[in-house]
Design an enzyme around this catalytic site. Structure first.
Site, PDB file in Angstrom:
ATOM      1  N   TYR A 191      17.845 -33.538  43.708  1.00 55.56           N
ATOM      2  CA  TYR A 191      18.400 -32.676  42.655  1.00 55.56           C
ATOM      3  C   TYR A 191      17.853 -31.254  42.803  1.00 55.56           C
ATOM      4  O   TYR A 191      18.597 -30.272  42.721  1.00 55.56           O
ATOM      5  CB  TYR A 191      18.035 -33.241  41.279  1.00 55.56           C
ATOM      6  CG  TYR A 191      18.479 -32.365  40.128  1.00 55.56           C
ATOM      7  CD1 TYR A 191      19.801 -32.380  39.697  1.00 55.56           C
ATOM      8  CD2 TYR A 191      17.568 -31.546  39.463  1.00 55.56           C
ATOM      9  CE1 TYR A 191      20.210 -31.587  38.643  1.00 55.56           C
ATOM     10  CE2 TYR A 191      17.969 -30.752  38.406  1.00 55.56           C
ATOM     11  CZ  TYR A 191      19.298 -30.773  37.997  1.00 55.56           C
ATOM     12  OH  TYR A 191      19.696 -29.972  36.955  1.00 55.56           O
ATOM     13  N   LYS A 246      19.793 -27.480  43.364  1.00 56.79           N
ATOM     14  CA  LYS A 246      19.606 -26.293  42.535  1.00 56.79           C
ATOM     15  C   LYS A 246      19.033 -25.123  43.336  1.00 56.79           C
ATOM     16  O   LYS A 246      19.390 -23.964  43.105  1.00 56.79           O
ATOM     17  CB  LYS A 246      18.723 -26.617  41.326  1.00 56.79           C
ATOM     18  CG  LYS A 246      19.414 -27.542  40.323  1.00 56.79           C
ATOM     19  CD  LYS A 246      20.741 -26.952  39.836  1.00 56.79           C
ATOM     20  CE  LYS A 246      21.422 -27.817  38.802  1.00 56.79           C
ATOM     21  NZ  LYS A 246      22.685 -27.234  38.304  1.00 56.79           N
TER      22      LYS A 246
END
Length: 274
Positions: A149, A153
């Site tokens: 994740y 980002k």
């Protein structure tokens, strides 16, 4: 901005999300706010608020093309604000990652915003508008169990940074939001996820379970978050990067917080045989 009526389109506005809070805040500030929902999501919340909505899957080129057709009719080809908020999470240690799940997450969190900007760039250039990309503190610091994740980002942040430079001569502003802990339901799909049995991180099985099922203490209320993000996005000269939400720290804090000493004790350096 474009005309007397300003338009703001926000992706990822499912119930309980940051996107829902953002679209309601733009609506409250007098913009024609446009929510997007996944094809299977209910529309009760935008309907009750009187907010325009359309179905959208940011991983589908055709879905974005269809949305653009609808918005061009509604907005006459202008878009004052585009918020790339659609996102999903995947929680797991780096060594136990399901790569197929991560590929799907990159499609939503990174390629999705790229597709949106590719198809809608003429709309916000015409409006001298603003693009808001919802990033995460995980893209800056090594938040435990979030390697994949965090990678999405970090990719979004760097793409957004260059996009800001490239859009500047076209009078389009680009804002990157570095979100801390915000009270949303993004972890709902990870709620039942478990560490694999018998592997290196097995000593943290219970801690991992508590982590994916946690209610975040000290998380920023998503509507407070939305008020700050929307206010910044509507400024004539917004900040390039805005940090907002519960903060995160450095490696030593994470080491203690996630009890990595238990892994160290279970696999001392003298016995490491991989």
């Amino acid at each position: 901005m474009s005309q007397n009526q300003r338009f703001a389109s926000i992706t990822g506005c499912g119930q309980g999300s940051i996107g829902e809070a953002l679209v309601k805040e733009y609506f409250a500030r007098g913009l024609h706010a446009i929510a997007t929902l996944l094809p299977f999501e209910k529309s009760d919340h935008p309907d009750e608020a009187g907010i325009t909505w359309f179905k959208l899957d940011v991983t589908s080129e055709q879905s974005i093309i269809d949305l653009k057709h609808e918005l061009d009719i509604l907005t006459k080809g202008y878009l004052d604000v585009l918020v790339n908020c659609a996102g999903i999470a995947y929680t797991m240690t780096a060594i136990d990652t399901d790569v197929q799940a991560v590929e799907k997450m990159f499609q939503v969190n990174v390629i999705g915003p790229m597709r949106m900007v590719h198809h809608f760039h003429g709309n916000f250039i015409r409006a001298s508008g603003v693009i808001v990309n919802i990033g995460s503190v995980g893209g800056i610091v090594p938040y435990m169990y979030g390697s994949s994740y965090n990678a999405t980002k970090a990719s979004l942040h760097h793409w957004s940074n260059t996009l800001r430079l490239e859009m500047s001569p076209l009078s389009v502003r680009v804002v990157t939001i570095i979100s801390g802990e915000v009270g949303t339901n993004i972890l709902k799909s990870d709620n039942l996820r478990e560490l694999p049995e018998g592997y290196f991180y097995a000593p943290l099985k219970e801690e991992f379970k508590a982590h994916v099922q946690r209610t975040v203490k000290g998380a920023t209320d998503r509507f407070d978050y939305a008020r700050n993000v929307v206010a910044q996005s509507l400024r004539s000269s917004p900040k390039a990067w805005l940090w907002y939400g519960g903060s995160a720290g450095i490696d030593s804090m994470f080491y203690r917080q996630f009890k990595l000493n238990k892994v160290k004790k279970a696999y001392p350096a003298s016995s490491k045989q991989v």
